[in-house]
Design an enzyme around this catalytic site. Structure first.
Site, PDB file in Angstrom:
ATOM      1  N   ASP A 121     -12.922   2.909  -1.987  1.00 44.48           N
ATOM      2  CA  ASP A 121     -12.181   3.245  -0.772  1.00 44.48           C
ATOM      3  C   ASP A 121     -12.983   4.270   0.010  1.00 44.48           C
ATOM      4  OD1 ASP A 121     -10.138   3.110   1.037  1.00 44.48           O
ATOM      5  OD2 ASP A 121      -8.583   3.860  -0.276  1.00 44.48           O
ATOM      6  N   HIS A 122     -12.296   5.036   0.844  1.00 37.90           N
ATOM      7  CA  HIS A 122     -13.000   5.991   1.705  1.00 37.90           C
ATOM      8  C   HIS A 122     -14.179   6.637   0.979  1.00 37.90           C
ATOM      9  CE1 HIS A 122      -8.904   6.834   3.835  1.00 37.90           C
ATOM     10  NE2 HIS A 122      -9.271   5.564   3.879  1.00 37.90           N
ATOM     11  N   HIS A 136       0.858  -1.188   0.000  1.00 37.74           N
ATOM     12  CA  HIS A 136       0.000   0.000   0.000  1.00 37.74           C
ATOM     13  C   HIS A 136       0.892   1.235   0.000  1.00 37.74           C
ATOM     14  CE1 HIS A 136      -2.837   3.035   1.422  1.00 37.74           C
ATOM     15  NE2 HIS A 136      -3.801   2.210   1.064  1.00 37.74           N
ATOM     16  N   TYR A 180     -15.526   4.812   6.168  1.00 33.81           N
ATOM     17  CA  TYR A 180     -15.958   3.417   5.946  1.00 33.81           C
ATOM     18  C   TYR A 180     -17.437   3.180   6.236  1.00 33.81           C
ATOM     19  CZ  TYR A 180     -11.233   2.183   4.793  1.00 33.81           C
ATOM     20  OH  TYR A 180     -10.015   2.098   4.149  1.00 33.81           O
ATOM     21  N   CYS A 202      -3.529   2.759  -4.715  1.00 29.13           N
ATOM     22  CA  CYS A 202      -4.475   3.538  -3.924  1.00 29.13           C
ATOM     23  C   CYS A 202      -4.467   4.959  -4.467  1.00 29.13           C
ATOM     24  CB  CYS A 202      -4.075   3.521  -2.446  1.00 29.13           C
ATOM     25  SG  CYS A 202      -5.215   4.511  -1.455  1.00 29.13           S
ATOM     26  N   HIS A 226      -7.408   0.393  -4.775  1.00 38.28           N
ATOM     27  CA  HIS A 226      -8.285   1.173  -3.895  1.00 38.28           C
ATOM     28  C   HIS A 226      -8.620   2.425  -4.680  1.00 38.28           C
ATOM     29  CE1 HIS A 226      -6.384  -0.310   0.182  1.00 38.28           C
ATOM     30  NE2 HIS A 226      -6.992  -1.268  -0.483  1.00 38.28           N
TER      31      HIS A 226
HETATM   32  C1  DNO Z   1      -6.935   3.435   4.847  1.00 40.35           C
HETATM   33  C2  DNO Z   1      -6.337   2.211   4.330  1.00 40.35           C
HETATM   34  C3  DNO Z   1      -5.013   1.889   4.995  1.00 40.35           C
HETATM   35  C4  DNO Z   1      -4.519   0.548   4.531  1.00 40.35           C
HETATM   36  C5  DNO Z   1      -3.192   0.130   5.056  1.00 40.35           C
HETATM   37  C6  DNO Z   1      -2.705  -1.090   4.331  1.00 40.35           C
HETATM   38  O1  DNO Z   1      -8.104   3.583   4.849  1.00 40.35           O
HETATM   39  O2  DNO Z   1      -6.243   2.242   2.956  1.00 40.35           O
HETATM   40  O3  DNO Z   1      -5.168   1.876   6.365  1.00 40.35           O
HETATM   41  O4  DNO Z   1      -5.413  -0.439   4.948  1.00 40.35           O
HETATM   42  O5  DNO Z   1      -2.269   1.130   4.942  1.00 40.35           O
HETATM   43  O6  DNO Z   1      -1.715  -1.689   5.062  1.00 40.35           O
END
Ligand code: DNO
Length: 344
Positions: free
Chosen positions: A306-307, A196, A320, A234, A261
């Site tokens: 993602d978020h 990530h 989330y 991401c 992500h």
């Molecule tokens: C945030 C996530 C991160 C991710 C970690 C992976 O929302 O994308 O916390 O889970 O960095 O290790």
């Protein structure tokens, strides 16, 4: 592409029975959350998660994350013991059908935002980042979701102290040492590793960060070319560095991107931004072109929204909630359907 959804286990306020109603989502991304970093996850815990997912018709092929012990990042002599535990976790995950593991190599802290409840004009809320608020933060007095909260203030101080001599080069070498040690287990189990990116993609509080953009990724994949060594693309993390060209990175590494992500950021000025709904029109990340670049260059990995914002009055873990991520999943499924269809 397989569309997934992050699920924080039985303590998540969003039940699997809701997740399975999001059309297009085939599985969840989860982890064992109650075992200290560096220890081996009990087989029973993994089996239980798997059977909960299966009973709702959902797959559990992606783990986010198996956390990497700080001694591995620091390159201490004790690292080998923690690497052995990590390898054992990979094997146990493979036993329950896991195919991809997301992890990060950020010293001490995980992702960082300065506001968890940024208010939008339409009444929704999201995470946000402000450079001046960031400058005022004291790392020893911080609590943010996603961060390891198991350190006492004195432990945290000690840890920050230990990083004083860890340069970017040293941290990079420690990452390569770790990856070379686990690659044989990846080959044996078929599990792909998806690092990530650091978020924000630059040093924080004097701690080095190395997975920040294209040049760091080039170095990483040159050092360990094995395809099991891959990336979590991401867009929110890499996009928090304005010089990152996400479409270029997506195209260049499509076959190494085992997990994506996809999320949106909207800049307010040169440095400050808030997170927003997933659609391309909602921010500065060209989600449409990122998906197009992935599809056209042979991406076959897992995706998750993602978020998201917290909308319709829900009060969920910041970033989330259910609704906006569900809308994001549907939007992303639409984009993939269009571009994958064009390809056929
Ligand atoms: C945030 C996530 C991160 C991710 C970690 C992976 O929302 O994308 O916390 O889970 O960095 O290790």
């Amino acid at each position: 592409m397989k569309m997934t959804f992050r699920w924080y286990g039985e303590n998540d306020c969003i039940p699997l029975s809701y997740i399975k109603q999001i059309q297009g989502v085939s599985g969840v991304v989860t982890a064992v959350y109650d075992v200290p970093v560096g220890e081996v996850w009990p087989r029973e815990a993994l089996k239980k998660l798997k059977s909960l997912c299966e009973s709702e018709g959902l797959e559990m092929e992606v783990i986010e994350s198996i956390p990497v012990h700080e001694d591995i990042k620091l390159g201490l002599p004790t690292r080998d013991k923690y690497i052995e535990a990590f390898k054992e976790n990979l094997r146990r995950c493979a036993e329950v059908g896991v195919k991809c593991v997301c992890y990060n190599f950020m010293p001490v802290f995980d992702w960082l935002r300065t506001d968890l409840h940024f208010k939008h004009k339409d009444g929704s809320e999201s995470l946000a980042f402000s450079e001046s608020d960031f400058a005022a933060l004291d790392p020893k007095n911080l609590r943010l979701p996603g961060w390891d909260e198991s350190y006492s203030p004195s432990e945290l101080n000690g840890l920050l102290e230990k990083y004083k001599n860890v340069t970017h080069e040293k941290l990079f070498d420690n990452l390569i040492y770790f990856l070379k040690a686990i690659m044989p287990v990846c080959a044996e189990t078929g599990i792909t590793m998806a690092v990530h990116p650091d978020d924000p993609p630059r040093d924080v509080f004097g701690l080095p960060r190395i997975i920040c953009g294209e040049s760091g990724l080039d170095k990483l994949f040159e050092a360990v070319p094995d395809l099991h060594n891959g990336l979590t693309l991401c867009t929110g993390s890499l996009g928090a560095g304005r010089s990152n060209d996400l479409v270029k990175i997506a195209a260049k590494y499509a076959k190494r991107i085992h997990f994506a992500h996809l999320r949106q950021l909207k800049y307010i000025n040169g440095t400050d931004f808030y997170e927003n709904g997933h659609q391309t029109r909602c921010g500065d990340i060209d989600i449409r072109s990122v998906v197009k670049a992935l599809v056209e260059n042979g991406f076959v990995g897992y995706v998750r929204p993602d978020h998201g914002r917290n909308v319709w009055g829900e009060s969920a873990k910041p970033g989330y909630g259910l609704y906006d991520r569900a809308m994001g999943a549907c939007y992303l499924c639409g984009l993939f359907e269009a571009f994958e269809g064009d390809k056929k």
